[in-house]
Design a protein around this motif. Structure first.
Motif, PDB file in Angstrom:
ATOM      1  N   VAL A   1       0.831  -1.204   0.000  1.00 31.69           N
ATOM      2  CA  VAL A   1       0.000   0.000   0.000  1.00 31.69           C
ATOM      3  C   VAL A   1       0.868   1.258   0.000  1.00 31.69           C
ATOM      4  O   VAL A   1       0.645   2.213  -0.761  1.00 31.69           O
ATOM      5  CB  VAL A   1      -0.950  -0.012   1.213  1.00 31.69           C
ATOM      6  CG1 VAL A   1      -1.889   1.180   1.124  1.00 31.69           C
ATOM      7  CG2 VAL A   1      -1.725  -1.302   1.262  1.00 31.69           C
TER       8      VAL A   1
ATOM      9  N   VAL B   1       1.627  -3.228  19.221  1.00 27.22           N
ATOM     10  CA  VAL B   1       0.678  -2.523  20.081  1.00 27.22           C
ATOM     11  C   VAL B   1       0.862  -2.841  21.552  1.00 27.22           C
ATOM     12  O   VAL B   1       0.347  -2.129  22.401  1.00 27.22           O
ATOM     13  CB  VAL B   1      -0.785  -2.820  19.694  1.00 27.22           C
ATOM     14  CG1 VAL B   1      -1.051  -2.347  18.279  1.00 27.22           C
ATOM     15  CG2 VAL B   1      -1.109  -4.284  19.858  1.00 27.22           C
TER      16      VAL B   1
ATOM     17  N   LEU C   1       3.270   4.465  19.394  1.00 34.13           N
ATOM     18  CA  LEU C   1       2.637   5.708  19.816  1.00 34.13           C
ATOM     19  C   LEU C   1       3.339   6.902  19.161  1.00 34.13           C
ATOM     20  O   LEU C   1       2.696   7.819  18.654  1.00 34.13           O
ATOM     21  CB  LEU C   1       2.709   5.811  21.341  1.00 34.13           C
ATOM     22  CG  LEU C   1       1.996   7.013  21.954  1.00 34.13           C
ATOM     23  CD1 LEU C   1       0.526   6.982  21.608  1.00 34.13           C
ATOM     24  CD2 LEU C   1       2.173   7.022  23.457  1.00 34.13           C
TER      25      LEU C   1
ATOM     26  N   ILE D   1       2.969   7.040  15.203  1.00 39.41           N
ATOM     27  CA  ILE D   1       1.753   7.694  14.702  1.00 39.41           C
ATOM     28  C   ILE D   1       1.833   9.194  14.944  1.00 39.41           C
ATOM     29  O   ILE D   1       1.302   9.990  14.181  1.00 39.41           O
ATOM     30  CB  ILE D   1       0.453   7.084  15.276  1.00 39.41           C
ATOM     31  CG1 ILE D   1       0.419   7.155  16.781  1.00 39.41           C
ATOM     32  CG2 ILE D   1       0.236   5.665  14.786  1.00 39.41           C
ATOM     33  CD1 ILE D   1      -0.904   6.668  17.354  1.00 39.41           C
TER      34      ILE D   1
ATOM     35  N   GLY E   1       1.677  14.854   8.343  1.00 42.66           N
ATOM     36  CA  GLY E   1       0.434  15.289   7.715  1.00 42.66           C
ATOM     37  C   GLY E   1       0.180  16.760   7.955  1.00 42.66           C
ATOM     38  O   GLY E   1      -0.123  17.535   7.043  1.00 42.66           O
TER      39      GLY E   1
ATOM     40  N   PHE F   1      -2.660  -0.209  11.185  1.00 39.54           N
ATOM     41  CA  PHE F   1      -1.949   0.541  10.164  1.00 39.54           C
ATOM     42  C   PHE F   1      -2.458   0.209   8.765  1.00 39.54           C
ATOM     43  O   PHE F   1      -2.871   1.083   8.007  1.00 39.54           O
ATOM     44  CB  PHE F   1      -0.454   0.241  10.275  1.00 39.54           C
ATOM     45  CG  PHE F   1       0.395   1.262   9.589  1.00 39.54           C
ATOM     46  CD1 PHE F   1       0.736   2.441  10.247  1.00 39.54           C
ATOM     47  CD2 PHE F   1       0.847   1.063   8.302  1.00 39.54           C
ATOM     48  CE1 PHE F   1       1.506   3.387   9.621  1.00 39.54           C
ATOM     49  CE2 PHE F   1       1.608   2.012   7.669  1.00 39.54           C
ATOM     50  CZ  PHE F   1       1.957   3.179   8.329  1.00 39.54           C
TER      51      PHE F   1
ATOM     52  N   LEU G   1      -4.807   2.314   6.082  1.00 41.94           N
ATOM     53  CA  LEU G   1      -4.397   2.608   4.708  1.00 41.94           C
ATOM     54  C   LEU G   1      -5.449   2.145   3.723  1.00 41.94           C
ATOM     55  O   LEU G   1      -5.793   2.850   2.767  1.00 41.94           O
ATOM     56  CB  LEU G   1      -3.066   1.937   4.403  1.00 41.94           C
ATOM     57  CG  LEU G   1      -1.818   2.603   4.973  1.00 41.94           C
ATOM     58  CD1 LEU G   1      -0.600   1.756   4.667  1.00 41.94           C
ATOM     59  CD2 LEU G   1      -1.652   3.990   4.400  1.00 41.94           C
TER      60      LEU G   1
ATOM     61  N   ILE H   1      -8.209  16.308   9.958  1.00 45.58           N
ATOM     62  CA  ILE H   1      -7.227  16.736  10.969  1.00 45.58           C
ATOM     63  C   ILE H   1      -7.752  16.428  12.367  1.00 45.58           C
ATOM     64  O   ILE H   1      -7.016  16.000  13.251  1.00 45.58           O
ATOM     65  CB  ILE H   1      -6.906  18.219  10.783  1.00 45.58           C
ATOM     66  CG1 ILE H   1      -6.110  18.378   9.491  1.00 45.58           C
ATOM     67  CG2 ILE H   1      -6.104  18.757  11.948  1.00 45.58           C
ATOM     68  CD1 ILE H   1      -5.692  19.768   9.176  1.00 45.58           C
TER      69      ILE H   1
ATOM     70  N   VAL I   1      -7.164  12.833  13.069  1.00 48.43           N
ATOM     71  CA  VAL I   1      -5.805  12.577  13.550  1.00 48.43           C
ATOM     72  C   VAL I   1      -5.714  12.842  15.043  1.00 48.43           C
ATOM     73  O   VAL I   1      -5.187  12.033  15.821  1.00 48.43           O
ATOM     74  CB  VAL I   1      -4.789  13.478  12.798  1.00 48.43           C
ATOM     75  CG1 VAL I   1      -3.397  13.320  13.373  1.00 48.43           C
ATOM     76  CG2 VAL I   1      -4.791  13.150  11.322  1.00 48.43           C
TER      77      VAL I   1
ATOM     78  N   GLY J   1      -7.521  10.232  17.043  1.00 48.12           N
ATOM     79  CA  GLY J   1      -6.738   9.000  17.065  1.00 48.12           C
ATOM     80  C   GLY J   1      -5.598   9.078  18.052  1.00 48.12           C
ATOM     81  O   GLY J   1      -5.373   8.168  18.858  1.00 48.12           O
ATOM     82  N   LEU J   2      -4.895  10.187  18.027  1.00 50.28           N
ATOM     83  CA  LEU J   2      -3.762  10.350  18.949  1.00 50.28           C
ATOM     84  C   LEU J   2      -4.245  10.326  20.388  1.00 50.28           C
ATOM     85  O   LEU J   2      -3.624   9.724  21.271  1.00 50.28           O
ATOM     86  CB  LEU J   2      -3.032  11.659  18.677  1.00 50.28           C
ATOM     87  CG  LEU J   2      -2.026  11.636  17.527  1.00 50.28           C
ATOM     88  CD1 LEU J   2      -1.413  13.010  17.338  1.00 50.28           C
ATOM     89  CD2 LEU J   2      -0.922  10.631  17.809  1.00 50.28           C
TER      90      LEU J   2
ATOM     91  N   ALA K   1      -5.166   6.718  21.382  1.00 57.13           N
ATOM     92  CA  ALA K   1      -3.958   5.911  21.586  1.00 57.13           C
ATOM     93  C   ALA K   1      -3.257   6.308  22.873  1.00 57.13           C
ATOM     94  O   ALA K   1      -2.898   5.462  23.706  1.00 57.13           O
ATOM     95  CB  ALA K   1      -3.024   6.076  20.392  1.00 57.13           C
TER      96      ALA K   1
ATOM     97  N   ASP L   1      -5.023   0.204  18.897  1.00 53.00           N
ATOM     98  CA  ASP L   1      -4.988   0.005  17.454  1.00 53.00           C
ATOM     99  C   ASP L   1      -6.001   0.902  16.765  1.00 53.00           C
ATOM    100  O   ASP L   1      -5.755   1.399  15.667  1.00 53.00           O
ATOM    101  CB  ASP L   1      -5.266  -1.467  17.137  1.00 53.00           C
ATOM    102  CG  ASP L   1      -4.213  -2.022  16.190  1.00 53.00           C
ATOM    103  OD1 ASP L   1      -3.219  -1.300  15.939  1.00 53.00           O
ATOM    104  OD2 ASP L   1      -4.372  -3.151  15.721  1.00 53.00           O
TER     105      ASP L   1
ATOM    106  N   GLY M   1      -6.772   3.830  17.715  1.00 57.34           N
ATOM    107  CA  GLY M   1      -6.089   5.128  17.615  1.00 57.34           C
ATOM    108  C   GLY M   1      -5.184   5.163  16.407  1.00 57.34           C
ATOM    109  O   GLY M   1      -5.204   6.111  15.617  1.00 57.34           O
ATOM    110  N   VAL M   2      -4.384   4.108  16.247  1.00 58.19           N
ATOM    111  CA  VAL M   2      -3.483   4.031  15.102  1.00 58.19           C
ATOM    112  C   VAL M   2      -4.287   4.138  13.810  1.00 58.19           C
ATOM    113  O   VAL M   2      -3.945   4.904  12.899  1.00 58.19           O
ATOM    114  CB  VAL M   2      -2.682   2.715  15.136  1.00 58.19           C
ATOM    115  CG1 VAL M   2      -1.817   2.597  13.885  1.00 58.19           C
ATOM    116  CG2 VAL M   2      -1.817   2.641  16.374  1.00 58.19           C
TER     117      VAL M   2
ATOM    118  N   VAL N   1      -5.508   7.656  13.125  1.00 55.80           N
ATOM    119  CA  VAL N   1      -4.420   8.561  12.732  1.00 55.80           C
ATOM    120  C   VAL N   1      -4.031   8.291  11.283  1.00 55.80           C
ATOM    121  O   VAL N   1      -3.858   9.219  10.482  1.00 55.80           O
ATOM    122  CB  VAL N   1      -3.209   8.385  13.664  1.00 55.80           C
ATOM    123  CG1 VAL N   1      -2.007   9.157  13.122  1.00 55.80           C
ATOM    124  CG2 VAL N   1      -3.528   8.870  15.052  1.00 55.80           C
TER     125      VAL N   1
ATOM    126  N   VAL O   1      -4.253  11.043   8.500  1.00 58.51           N
ATOM    127  CA  VAL O   1      -3.061  11.620   7.873  1.00 58.51           C
ATOM    128  C   VAL O   1      -3.090  11.386   6.367  1.00 58.51           C
ATOM    129  O   VAL O   1      -2.868  12.317   5.573  1.00 58.51           O
ATOM    130  CB  VAL O   1      -1.783  11.022   8.495  1.00 58.51           C
ATOM    131  CG1 VAL O   1      -0.572  11.390   7.658  1.00 58.51           C
ATOM    132  CG2 VAL O   1      -1.609  11.510   9.902  1.00 58.51           C
ATOM    133  N   THR O   2      -3.403  10.164   5.954  1.00 63.59           N
ATOM    134  CA  THR O   2      -3.412   9.871   4.522  1.00 63.59           C
ATOM    135  C   THR O   2      -4.412  10.767   3.810  1.00 63.59           C
ATOM    136  O   THR O   2      -4.097  11.366   2.767  1.00 63.59           O
ATOM    137  CB  THR O   2      -3.777   8.388   4.289  1.00 63.59           C
ATOM    138  OG1 THR O   2      -3.152   7.607   5.273  1.00 63.59           O
ATOM    139  CG2 THR O   2      -3.362   7.934   2.915  1.00 63.59           C
TER     140      THR O   2
END
Lengths: 802, 140
Positions: free
Chosen positions: A684, A766, A774, A777, A784, B38, B42, B69, B72, B75-76, B79, B118, B120-121, B124, B128-129
């Motif tokens: 990806v 994780v 952590l 990200i 970003g 992750f 994606l 935004i 993100v 998510g942060l 996490a 996860d 959270g990941v 994010v 971001v993408t």
């Protein structure tokens, strides 16, 4: 305690001077300043009876006890003499400056702050027993001297002189610090007294001579010895009270003090004797020779100061010989230390007064150029008298104190010729000869100074101002100094018993323990000795040469103007340091990232490959390597082809696609090596990054889009290959020597029981090491945000609004 | 003059859900089989990108009215909060809790705080993408 604080009284008083200057405008600030040196001179005078008996007084104030650094006020004969000179001449100079500097025109608060700062620094230098605080005060004298020379900072020459003196003296000071540190390592103490006690052991040390040379460099730069004297003539841009105080009577004697103070430690060494005596004598000759060339009154005095300092220095060097001889011989060498201190006092008196007269002449006529001056005798009788006394004393004529010290100087120099250690049998003969020639030139410039200024025809039209006698206040200080010049001639033994002998004990503690043991009696008439005939010779030859001065003064023009020490200094400071070094750094600091990258890569490759070879770290072992399967070979082929295409492709789009191919192949490798998570992500991410590359390609400016193959450069290819080889070598040897078991087994064992999961990769991400994730990200989020910021928050082309 | 992308748009509408559910699947499966936050993130983002290609940024923005935004940030926070939670229970930072529960409908289920992390990941990565693609795409 109070004794230590006395060192700081001037600098504390300096804090109040701006207040007096701003608030009490009607009274010259100098009057308030005058209290400080007057108080100090009385305070130190109270120690005289005690010290002249041979006692010492010490007081200590801890500064950094854990490092053994403290402020010490150690008063013995030497430091008391210097303290009295500093505060005494300080008082006279302040008095003189009150009339010299106009309170309505000059920035007096600056001037007096610097002057008081200097006073503290100088008192600290001479009283410190701790080498670190001695160095502290030493640099403070350099700094305050810098400020005082540059006092008229809107003149180019002042700034030039200030910078020059600072570069030279601070440079020497740094070297001296190195010497101090070496000494303190050898003796394990910062205290000079304790070092003197262990002097014989110190001399056996390997670094002894290095420390000696470093400390001497400090002393020579400060005391304007050859070849470091060049800053002193340029320092004459300072106001005359400053020249009189710093650059004749006190600061330039800091080096003399240092040499005298360290004589008991270093006298054992042959290098010390030769350097101090030799350089001193050379400076004496050089300074006196070039003084006759000068046309500026203060220039003459500056070179004369250089030369007289050389005289004192050479005497100190000879006094160190006394350590090596005994019996009948040592009586003559004892004269040297005595003569040095005696001449130091005399020089401070007559040179101080001469500078003040030069200042008066400058102040009243508006020029210091000796070619414009002349015939001032009738207009300025008092100044003339003082100048005459000072000059005759400087020339070494009776009945002035210079005569006495000059006689003793000649005695000491004659005795050197008889000394038979350290090659002195061959070269020692030169000492009295050079001393005699230098004395002749001293005689000439002394006459040159006083008679060219005050006798002859007056040239009124050449003078900027109409000359007249100076105000009384300005004349007080030079008159006091001039009377001292005469007084010392008639009562030399009083001065000797009170000041000189205790100082000699401090310089030569290996000869005496008590001032009463110094069995030297100064007498104006000492019979028909060789010294007397030498003096007569000096007078006769000097007079003759002075009469025909105009005829032979042209020989100075014969010296090539380019080959001077000043030009050497200019070359080093401006040409070499400024231009050449700049050019040199421009050759490698090109601003091209490509260049910097090649430095970095070459550096890394050299270091790593070099380390591999030196440490013999390269090893190859295929133990535990997996068998290679045909599919892997195929993939590697694809990978290599992709890589080569990326590098050698003609168009950028080919490179991008080839790079994508490389990425997907890597992802296939992940599949093959059982890393499904990696394979998924790689797939990806590769897609996204190729898309972004294409985007960047699409937006390239049209006119530079011209498709060009990467040009081949041998250097770049070499660096790339070196880095590749380095990485390969390191990878091979890292793989071949595994000393520690992998911790993977732990993860395998506990992934279900402890973490409640099945996918080890994800559980590591994780759970076991979620901390990394952590912040990864977070990195993503920042990237970003940065892209968003860069695109959305562009400044408009004119700048300004967002 | 815009060409009529009817086939593309129609396919995208269907394929979007397939990709999205696949993403949800690999997100939840991550703890036991390949996948995780992750990759899940994606793939989700790629589903949205498909919509952007088929329609255009403004339309997609109105269909999925999310400021990425904020996503993100959320998510942060999730996490970080998951990781910090154990500190309030007197355990070291990043201690996870898990156990098996009998939930209605789902039966025996394993619940793990690592899944929250996860999540959270996931958020994010999606955020971001999408931020990157959207800002670059909107740029003139």
């Amino acid at each position: 305690m109070f004794q230590v604080l006395c060192i700081f009284i001037p600098i504390l008083a300096a804090l109040f001077m701006p207040f007096f200057f701003k608030k009490v405008r009607s009274i010259h600030t100098g009057w308030f300043v005058l209290i400080v040196p007057l108080f100090l001179v009385t305070f130190y005078a109270t120690f005289v009876p005690l010290i002249s008996k041979g006692e010492t007084v010490i007081a200590q104030l801890d500064w950094i006890p854990s490092l053994g650094i403290s402020f010490v006020s150690y008063l013995d004969g030497l430091s008391l003499l210097f303290s009295l000179l500093i505060s005494g001449i300080g008082a006279l100079v302040v008095l003189y400056s009150i009339y010299y500097l106009d309170r309505t025109v000059e920035q007096l608060h600056n001037f007096y702050i610097y002057l008081l700062m200097f006073m503290t620094a100088m008192l600290g230098v001479v009283q410190s027993d701790n080498m670190i605080t001695l160095y502290l005060f030493w640099e403070l004298t350099s700094i305050s001297s810098f400020l005082l020379i540059g006092y008229w900072f809107n003149r180019d020459k002042s700034r030039f002189g200030a910078l020059k003196s600072t570069i030279i003296t601070v440079g020497g000071g740094m070297l001296m610090l190195g010497g101090f540190v070496l000494l303190s390592i050898m003796g394990e103490t910062f205290s000079i007294r304790e070092l003197i006690e262990q002097a014989p052991e110190l001399a056996t040390n390997d670094t002894f001579v290095i420390a000696l040379i470093l400390i001497l460099l400090g002393a020579f730069t400060k005391s304007a010895q050859f070849p470091f004297y060049i800053w002193l003539p340029d320092a004459m841009e300072a106001p005359t009270p400053v020249s009189a105080y710093l650059h004749s009577a006190t600061m330039v004697k800091a080096g003399i003090y240092l040499v005298a103070r360290f004589t008991p430690i270093f006298a054992l060494s042959e290098v010390w004797v030769w350097l101090v005596a030799g350089i001193g004598l050379l400076t004496l000759f050089w300074g006196s020779f070039f003084a006759v060339k000068q046309t500026d009154l203060k220039g003459i005095l500056a070179f004369s100061t250089v030369s007289q300092l050389g005289l004192i220095m050479s005497l100190l060097g000879v006094s160190a010989i006394a350590y090596h001889v005994n019996g009948a011989q040592d009586t003559v060498f004892k004269y040297a230390a005595f003569a040095a201190i005696f001449h130091l006092i005399n020089h401070a008196t007559f040179k101080g007064s001469l500078f003040m007269i030069a200042g008066i002449v400058d102040h009243e006529t508006g020029t210091r150029d000796i070619r414009k001056l002349g015939g001032l005798m009738g207009l300025m009788p008092i100044s003339f008298t003082v100048a005459l006394i000072g000059s005759f004393s400087m020339a070494g004529l009776p009945p002035f104190n210079g005569f006495l010290s000059k006689e003793m100087f000649l005695t000491a120099m004659l005795s050197v010729a008889e000394f038979d250690l350290f090659n002195f049998t061959t070269w020692g003969v030169l000492f009295p000869i050079i001393a005699w020639i230098a004395s002749v030139f001293t005689f000439i410039y002394s006459f040159y100074f006083v008679f060219r200024t005050f006798t002859g025809k007056i040239k009124l039209e050449a003078l900027p101002k109409k000359p007249h006698e100076a105000p009384v206040g300005m004349l007080i200080s030079p008159v006091i100094l001039a009377s001292l010049v005469i007084a010392i001639f008639f009562i030399p033994n009083v001065i000797a018993d009170t000041f000189v002998k205790p100082a000699v004990v401090a310089i030569q503690p290996f000869l005496y323990t008590n001032p009463e043991q110094v069995d030297i009696h100064v007498s104006a008439w000492h019979g028909f000795t060789p010294e007397l005939f030498m003096t007569l010779g000096i007078i006769v030859v000097g007079l003759v040469l002075f009469m025909i001065l105009a005829k032979w003064q042209k020989i100075y023009d014969a010296f090539p103007a380019k080959l001077t020490l000043n030009n050497l200094y200019d070359f080093i400071v401006y040409e070499f340091s400024d231009k050449w070094m700049n050019r040199l750094s421009k050759t490698y600091m090109t601003g091209s990232i490509r260049g910097y990258l090649s430095y970095m890569f070459t550096g890394i490759a050299i270091i790593v490959i070099g380390t591999l070879f030196i440490k013999d770290g390269f090893k190859v072992s295929f133990l535990g390597a997996s068998p290679i399967r045909p599919s892997q070979v195929l993939l590697i082929l694809v990978l290599v082809i992709g890589t080569i295409t990326t590098v050698f492709a003609k168009s950028r789009i080919t490179s991008i696609v080839a790079l994508g191919a490389v990425g997907y192949t890597v992802s296939l490798f992940f599949v093959m090596f059982n890393a499904p998570d990696l394979a998924l992500t790689q797939l990806v991410i590769e897609t996204i990054s190729v898309a972004l590359f294409l985007l960047a390609f699409y937006h390239l400016p049209k006119f530079r889009k011209a498709e060009e193959r990467t040009r081949f450069r041998f250097g770049r290819a070499f660096v790339s290959i070196a880095v590749g080889v380095m990485v390969t070598l390191v990878a091979l040897s890292a793989h071949s020597q595994k000393y520690i078991e992998s911790i993977a087994q732990y993860y395998k064992d506990t992934v279900y029981t402890l973490a409640g999961g099945g996918n080890i990769v994800n559980v590591i991400l994780v759970d076991y090491r979620g901390f990394d994730t952590l912040f990864e990200i977070t990195v993503l989020a920042i990237a970003g945000m940065a892209i968003y910021g860069m695109i959305k928050l562009r400044m408009s082309k004119k700048g300004g609004k967002l | 003059m815009k060409t009529n992308d009817v086939i593309l748009q129609f396919t995208a509408k269907i394929v979007f859900f397939m990709i999205f559910f696949y993403a949800v699947h690999i997100f939840f499966a991550g703890h036991y089989t390949p996948g995780g936050g992750f990759v899940g993130g994606l793939v989700t983002a790629s589903a949205i990108v498909l919509l952007i290609i088929a329609f255009d940024i403004k339309t997609v923005q109105s269909i999925i009215p999310i400021n990425y935004i904020y996503l993100v940030a959320v998510g942060l926070i999730i996490a970080g909060a998951t990781a910090a939670f154990s500190m309030f229970m007197g355990k070291p930072f990043f201690t996870h809790y898990f156990d098996y529960f009998y939930l209605p409908l789902l039966g025996k289920t394993s619940l793990h705080t690592a899944a929250l992390f996860d999540l959270g990941v996931y958020l994010v990565v999606v955020g971001v993408t999408m931020t990157i693609i959207q800002t670059i795409g909107e740029d003139e």
